[in-house]
Design an enzyme around this catalytic site. Structure first.
Site, short mmCIF file in Angstrom:
data_model
loop_
_atom_site.label_atom_id
_atom_site.label_comp_id
_atom_site.label_asym_id
_atom_site.label_seq_id
_atom_site.Cartn_x
_atom_site.Cartn_y
_atom_site.Cartn_z
N CYS A 47 0.83 -1.20 0.00
CA CYS A 47 0.00 0.00 0.00
C CYS A 47 0.87 1.26 0.00
O CYS A 47 1.55 1.54 0.98
CB CYS A 47 -0.90 -0.03 1.23
N CYS A 50 0.35 3.61 2.96
CA CYS A 50 0.96 3.13 4.20
C CYS A 50 2.45 3.48 4.21
O CYS A 50 2.98 3.93 5.23
CB CYS A 50 0.78 1.63 4.36
#
Length: 142
Positions: A47, A50
């Site tokens: 991600c 993230c």
């Protein structure tokens, strides 16, 4: 003061979360950070949000003089997270829509929340870490 960091996954969440809840009164702030799993081939999260948010969040926690507990929860690999029945998507306590999601957890409920598009914004993290009343007010106004 460095944050106390505890980690959980789908398989051990209930047990770890029970221990986290038992320790709530010991800390000025109790946070839960939901993140995508790391790709075993690269050791990086799948991600990009993230990857962008984690260092900012840890920097802010490290700079705080408060006693903070952080429960870092991994939501699974990409197919697991994308499943509409992912445990944190359907859990009425969390109802995640994206990762990363950083929440302030007080008295068995979320009192403040930063989702994927804002979890890396320093002033929003500061607000989440700030006075409980201000944070609750900010969260309820959304």
């Amino acid at each position: 003061m460095p944050a106390k960091i505890i980690e959980a996954t789908i398989s051990n969440f209930d047990q770890v979360f029970e221990g986290f809840n038992a320790e709530l009164p010991k800390h000025k702030a109790n946070l839960i950070l939901f993140l995508a799993d790391k790709d075993p081939a690269t050791s990086l999260s799948w991600c990009p949000d993230c990857v962008r948010a984690e260092p900012v969040i840890y920097k802010k926690l490290g700079a705080s003089s408060d006693d903070i507990a952080l429960l870092r929860v991994y939501v699974g690999d990409r197919p697991t997270w994308r499943n509409p029945q992912n445990p944190w998507r359907v859990d009425s306590r969390f109802q995640l829509k994206g990762v990363p999601t950083l929440v302030r957890w007080e008295n068995g409920a979320i009192t403040a929340r930063l989702e994927d598009h804002e979890a890396h914004v320093e002033n929003k993290i500061d607000t989440l870490l700030a006075d409980k009343c201000a944070v609750v007010h900010n969260y309820l106004d959304k």
